[in-house]
Design a protein around this motif. Structure first.
Motif, short mmCIF file in Angstrom:
data_model
loop_
_atom_site.label_atom_id
_atom_site.label_comp_id
_atom_site.label_asym_id
_atom_site.label_seq_id
_atom_site.Cartn_x
_atom_site.Cartn_y
_atom_site.Cartn_z
N LEU A 73 8.64 69.79 23.03
CA LEU A 73 8.58 68.47 23.64
C LEU A 73 7.18 68.08 24.07
O LEU A 73 6.78 66.92 23.96
CB LEU A 73 9.52 68.42 24.85
N LEU A 74 6.42 69.04 24.59
CA LEU A 74 5.11 68.72 25.17
C LEU A 74 3.94 68.85 24.20
O LEU A 74 2.93 68.15 24.35
CB LEU A 74 4.86 69.60 26.39
N VAL A 82 4.73 57.01 22.57
CA VAL A 82 5.93 56.37 23.14
C VAL A 82 7.19 57.04 22.59
O VAL A 82 8.14 57.32 23.34
CB VAL A 82 5.95 54.86 22.83
N ASP A 83 7.20 57.32 21.30
CA ASP A 83 8.37 57.97 20.69
C ASP A 83 8.61 59.34 21.31
O ASP A 83 9.76 59.72 21.57
CB ASP A 83 8.16 58.12 19.18
N HIS A 84 7.54 60.10 21.54
CA HIS A 84 7.68 61.42 22.14
C HIS A 84 8.20 61.31 23.58
O HIS A 84 9.02 62.13 24.02
CB HIS A 84 6.35 62.17 22.12
N MET A 85 7.72 60.31 24.31
CA MET A 85 8.19 60.12 25.69
C MET A 85 9.67 59.74 25.72
O MET A 85 10.42 60.18 26.60
CB MET A 85 7.35 59.05 26.39
N LYS A 86 10.09 58.93 24.77
CA LYS A 86 11.51 58.56 24.70
C LYS A 86 12.36 59.77 24.33
O LYS A 86 13.51 59.90 24.80
CB LYS A 86 11.71 57.42 23.69
N GLU A 91 12.74 61.64 27.51
CA GLU A 91 13.67 60.94 28.38
C GLU A 91 15.12 61.18 27.95
O GLU A 91 16.00 61.43 28.78
CB GLU A 91 13.36 59.44 28.37
N LYS A 92 15.36 61.11 26.66
CA LYS A 92 16.72 61.31 26.12
C LYS A 92 17.23 62.71 26.45
O LYS A 92 18.35 62.89 26.93
CB LYS A 92 16.73 61.06 24.61
N LEU A 93 16.39 63.72 26.20
CA LEU A 93 16.82 65.09 26.47
C LEU A 93 17.00 65.32 27.97
O LEU A 93 17.91 66.04 28.39
CB LEU A 93 15.79 66.08 25.91
N SER A 94 16.12 64.70 28.78
CA SER A 94 16.23 64.87 30.24
C SER A 94 17.56 64.35 30.75
O SER A 94 18.19 64.97 31.61
CB SER A 94 15.07 64.15 30.93
N ILE A 95 17.98 63.22 30.23
CA ILE A 95 19.27 62.65 30.65
C ILE A 95 20.42 63.57 30.24
O ILE A 95 21.33 63.84 31.02
CB ILE A 95 19.46 61.24 30.05
N GLU A 96 20.34 64.08 29.01
CA GLU A 96 21.43 64.90 28.49
C GLU A 96 21.50 66.29 29.12
O GLU A 96 22.58 66.78 29.46
CB GLU A 96 21.28 65.05 26.96
#
Length: 448
Positions: A276-277, A344-348, A351-356
């Motif tokens: 991710l990073l 931006v795509d990487h940040m999204k 965000e998606k994985l963080s929510i899940e």
């Protein structure tokens, strides 16, 4: 809007005071930072949940450590903006005297951006709102105005921060924290009332930034700084440009650092965090440095530092390059969303994985459920007792538990409700749970 007016050292409550010309160790904006960091509301953030439950054997971020890190990132963002601007215009210090202080202003605003958040993370805000929507609190709707009711059913920590900083609490300094006008304006992400907020697609009105009771306060700040009235909402304003830097600092920290905490708690593996990073780390030598480390915690720390550095420089570049739009109030996105599309795509993706995986982790959900139960129970006890005209002996004992600073002499129902919310929202997680247990008779206070 113009930077020369937007950057003001005028201090709330001391508007008539002349600035001191004597040599001092601190600027007016550094004083703001120091007043916040030495304050009791700031200290209480150490016992307020950020995302994960307060630490047991593994230490994760709380509201205080998060705020300190956001302030550090915010200072860098402000400093980079100043340096980029000065490179283009060497005379900028003459044209805009306080521009060199932007780093200090943003840092102070970042330090206070979560000051109004209740216990139990963002679920605490939802719990307070839910009490008025679905709980016993819905009985008060007919006793307040429709504008005031929107405050109650949409409790907002950001608006509460402005109240904490400016409200004349009983027995306290009637000037609040007496911060500079610019530092106060820089924390208000959505400069409108609750009844005018929650507008999809409008970056200035995504939520709201001041309670009905604090509207005259923000009106005064906005007029002094020359904030532009929102063309679509005559009762609100367009953002102070520095809000974008405060928002970016917060966005950078929670998106990146939540991954670090998740790794410490073994919610995410090291490889998942690296995947991710790594795309955010613009360092050709990073692979060799990572391979030279055996400790995965150290590897994650290095990735976190490099990713944050990339985002800081990217956001500062966008902020500097979009000055015309920012000052005109036409910039309609966060700085993060205006970065290079690949970033931006990487940040999204983060965000998606963080929510899940993170925000829905079992221990996170458990603390949210506990927060709903505890805050609902506390409000159910304190609000009716405080609002009653003919109080029972039990009511009087309950009211006696509210510190004097939160009491009001007003007979206005909204003011009384706000007083109880000031008390309850200021509680730490630990204090709220302890008080809940005692009031419910689950534990008996010790006489020691």
């Amino acid at each position: 809007m113009q930077w020369k007016q937007l950057l003001s050292a005028k201090r709330w409550g001391y508007e008539a005071r002349e600035l001191n010309d004597q040599i001092d160790a601190r600027s007016e904006f550094q004083r703001d930072y120091d007043r916040l960091i030495f304050s009791s509301p700031f200290r209480r953030l150490q016992n307020k949940t950020q995302v994960f439950p307060l630490p047991g054997s593994v230490f994760v971020h709380n509201r205080l450590t998060h705020s300190l890190e956001v302030a550090s990132v915010g200072r860098s963002l402000g400093r980079l903006f100043y340096m980029m601007t000065k490179k283009k215009n060497p005379n900028v210090d003459i044209d805009i005297p306080f521009l060199q202080e932007v780093g200090n202003i943003v840092s102070a605003a970042c330090l206070s951006h979560d000051l109004g958040n209740p216990a139990f993370g963002h679920s605490g805000e939802a719990a307070i709102s839910s009490y008025f929507i679905h709980g016993d609190g819905n009985r008060y709707e007919s006793l307040v105005t429709k504008e005031q009711w929107q405050d109650l059913i949409h409790f907002e920590g950001n608006a509460n921060a402005l109240r904490i900083l400016t409200h004349p609490f009983n027995g306290k300094d009637d000037k609040g924290f007496a911060l500079t006008y610019t530092s106060l304006a820089a924390i208000v992400k959505y400069p409108c009332r609750a009844i005018d907020g929650h507008v999809k697609g409008n970056h200035h009105r995504k939520k709201y930034g001041f309670f009905e009771g604090e509207k005259p306060v923000f009106d005064k700040i906005a007029i002094e700084l020359g904030l532009q009235v929102d063309p679509a909402n005559p009762e609100g304003y367009l953002r102070h440009p520095l809000v974008y830097l405060v928002e970016a600092a917060d966005d950078i920290c929670y998106n990146i650092i939540d991954l670090e905490d998740a790794h410490h708690l073994r919610i995410l593996s090291y490889q998942e965090v690296e995947d991710l990073l790594m795309p955010l780390c613009m360092d050709d030598n990073l692979r060799d440095r990572l391979d030279g480390l055996k400790d995965t915690g150290s590897k994650v720390s290095l990735l976190r530092a490099k990713a944050i550095n990339t985002l800081i420089h990217g956001c500062a570049t966008v902020f500097t390059g979009k000055q015309d739009e920012l000052l005109a109030g036409t910039f309609q996105s966060s700085l993060i969303d205006a970065l290079d599309p690949a970033l931006v795509d990487h940040m999204k993706r983060i965000e998606k994985l963080s929510i899940e995986r993170i925000y829905n982790a079992p221990n996170v959900v458990q603390i949210e459920i506990a927060g709903f139960k505890v805050l609902n129970a506390l409000l159910s006890e304190f609000l009716p007792a405080y609002l009653k005209t003919n109080k029972t002996i039990f009511d009087k004992k309950i009211v006696a538990m509210i510190p004097e600073q939160f009491h009001t002499s007003s007979d206005d129902v909204y003011s009384k409700i706000r007083s109880v919310l000031d008390f309850v929202s200021g509680m730490t997680d630990v204090y709220a749970v302890d008080l809940y247990r005692k009031i419910q008779g689950i534990t008996i206070p010790s006489l020691d």
